[in-house]
Design a protein around this motif. Structure first.
Motif, PDB file in Angstrom:
ATOM      1  N   ASN A  51      34.062  50.360  34.449  1.00  0.00           N
ATOM      2  CA  ASN A  51      34.682  49.740  33.275  1.00  0.00           C
ATOM      3  C   ASN A  51      36.122  50.220  33.108  1.00  0.00           C
ATOM      4  O   ASN A  51      37.009  49.428  32.780  1.00  0.00           O
ATOM      5  CB  ASN A  51      33.870  50.061  32.020  1.00  0.00           C
ATOM      6  N   SER A  54      38.188  48.385  35.646  1.00  0.00           N
ATOM      7  CA  SER A  54      38.432  46.989  35.275  1.00  0.00           C
ATOM      8  C   SER A  54      39.584  46.872  34.283  1.00  0.00           C
ATOM      9  O   SER A  54      40.461  46.008  34.441  1.00  0.00           O
ATOM     10  CB  SER A  54      37.170  46.377  34.669  1.00  0.00           C
ATOM     11  N   TRP A  55      39.604  47.728  33.292  1.00  0.00           N
ATOM     12  CA  TRP A  55      40.680  47.681  32.312  1.00  0.00           C
ATOM     13  C   TRP A  55      42.014  48.119  32.915  1.00  0.00           C
ATOM     14  O   TRP A  55      43.063  47.543  32.591  1.00  0.00           O
ATOM     15  CB  TRP A  55      40.331  48.544  31.099  1.00  0.00           C
ATOM     16  N   ALA A  58      43.284  45.245  35.005  1.00  0.00           N
ATOM     17  CA  ALA A  58      43.792  44.169  34.146  1.00  0.00           C
ATOM     18  C   ALA A  58      45.180  44.502  33.604  1.00  0.00           C
ATOM     19  O   ALA A  58      46.082  43.649  33.602  1.00  0.00           O
ATOM     20  CB  ALA A  58      42.817  43.911  33.003  1.00  0.00           C
ATOM     21  N   ALA A 104      40.047  42.494  40.658  1.00  0.00           N
ATOM     22  CA  ALA A 104      39.497  42.325  39.307  1.00  0.00           C
ATOM     23  C   ALA A 104      38.205  41.515  39.352  1.00  0.00           C
ATOM     24  O   ALA A 104      37.255  41.807  38.616  1.00  0.00           O
ATOM     25  CB  ALA A 104      40.524  41.650  38.403  1.00  0.00           C
ATOM     26  N   PHE A 105      38.147  40.498  40.218  1.00  0.00           N
ATOM     27  CA  PHE A 105      36.912  39.727  40.363  1.00  0.00           C
ATOM     28  C   PHE A 105      35.800  40.567  40.991  1.00  0.00           C
ATOM     29  O   PHE A 105      34.631  40.429  40.635  1.00  0.00           O
ATOM     30  CB  PHE A 105      37.132  38.466  41.188  1.00  0.00           C
ATOM     31  N   HIS A 107      35.468  43.753  40.587  1.00  0.00           N
ATOM     32  CA  HIS A 107      35.005  44.643  39.520  1.00  0.00           C
ATOM     33  C   HIS A 107      34.156  43.914  38.488  1.00  0.00           C
ATOM     34  O   HIS A 107      33.435  44.545  37.721  1.00  0.00           O
ATOM     35  CB  HIS A 107      36.196  45.314  38.828  1.00  0.00           C
ATOM     36  N   ALA A 108      34.251  42.595  38.435  1.00  0.00           N
ATOM     37  CA  ALA A 108      33.455  41.828  37.472  1.00  0.00           C
ATOM     38  C   ALA A 108      31.993  41.727  37.896  1.00  0.00           C
ATOM     39  O   ALA A 108      31.148  41.379  37.079  1.00  0.00           O
ATOM     40  CB  ALA A 108      34.049  40.435  37.302  1.00  0.00           C
ATOM     41  N   LYS A 109      31.712  42.044  39.151  1.00  0.00           N
ATOM     42  CA  LYS A 109      30.318  42.027  39.608  1.00  0.00           C
ATOM     43  C   LYS A 109      29.555  43.215  39.026  1.00  0.00           C
ATOM     44  O   LYS A 109      30.125  44.054  38.326  1.00  0.00           O
ATOM     45  CB  LYS A 109      30.252  42.087  41.140  1.00  0.00           C
ATOM     46  N   THR A 114      29.577  46.614  43.787  1.00  0.00           N
ATOM     47  CA  THR A 114      31.010  46.600  44.074  1.00  0.00           C
ATOM     48  C   THR A 114      31.469  47.658  45.064  1.00  0.00           C
ATOM     49  O   THR A 114      32.574  47.564  45.573  1.00  0.00           O
ATOM     50  CB  THR A 114      31.808  46.826  42.775  1.00  0.00           C
ATOM     51  N   ASP A 118      35.060  47.696  46.983  1.00  0.00           N
ATOM     52  CA  ASP A 118      35.840  48.036  45.809  1.00  0.00           C
ATOM     53  C   ASP A 118      36.840  49.155  46.089  1.00  0.00           C
ATOM     54  O   ASP A 118      38.016  49.042  45.749  1.00  0.00           O
ATOM     55  CB  ASP A 118      34.880  48.437  44.692  1.00  0.00           C
TER      56      ASP A 118
END
Length: 176
Positions: A51, A54-55, A58, A104-105, A107-109, A114, A118
């Motif tokens: 998490n 991911s941030w 972004a 980012a995609f 990390h969305a898994k 990942t 990753d």
């Protein structure tokens, strides 16, 4: 002659514009922090680390996107033909942003799905961020600027020596 050397030596060296430099400062530390948090997840398997990644990715994409827009504007606003360094900078920055978007995609898994790709994708994006910062902060037309600084130093040496002739041509003539 002295005035011509000084005039030739005082052309504007074009570093990044300040707002461009500010936006370019974001991707490198944010993608580096994402890589560190990916490594922390790989070591501990605590889901919160993905998490964080991911941030961080972004936020790095937002700063990198604005830096990409500034680079594109800088490339289009050049009055002369753009040099290879500007084009290479724009390409590296674009590839960094696209791979960061793919990261980012990834990390969305699900966090457990990942891991192999990753860590390597985050390392590649971080490397591209480092290269783009290196190119961007080194400025453009550096070779011309170095040559002009040489001319300025030569003009100052001529002025301080009190000699009216160029020392490079005086050394070529044989003494009588």
């Amino acid at each position: 002659m002295l005035e011509a050397l000084v005039a030739a030596a005082t052309f504007p060296f074009r570093p990044l514009r300040p707002i461009h430099a500010i936006f370019l400062a974001f991707p490198l530390p944010l993608f580096l922090a994402a890589l560190v948090s990916d490594f922390a997840y790989w070591s501990t398997f605590q889901v919160q680390w993905t998490n964080f990644s991911s941030w961080l990715i972004a936020a790095g994409l937002v700063g990198g996107g604005f830096a990409l827009i500034c680079a594109l504007i800088g490339l289009l606003s050049v009055q002369v033909a753009p040099d290879r360094k500007r084009i290479a900078y724009l390409i590296v920055l674009s590839v960094m942003w696209v791979l960061g978007f793919i990261d980012a995609f990834v990390h969305a898994k699900d966090a457990h799905a990942t891991m192999p790709e990753d860590l390597s994708l985050s390392a590649l994006v971080r490397l591209l961020a480092l290269i783009s910062c290196w190119i961007g902060y080194s400025g453009f037309h550096a070779g011309e600027a170095a040559w002009r600084w040489y001319l300025l130093i030569a003009a100052l040496a001529i002025a301080l020596s009190g000699c009216d002739e160029d020392p490079r041509t005086a050394a070529v003539r044989p003494e009588s």
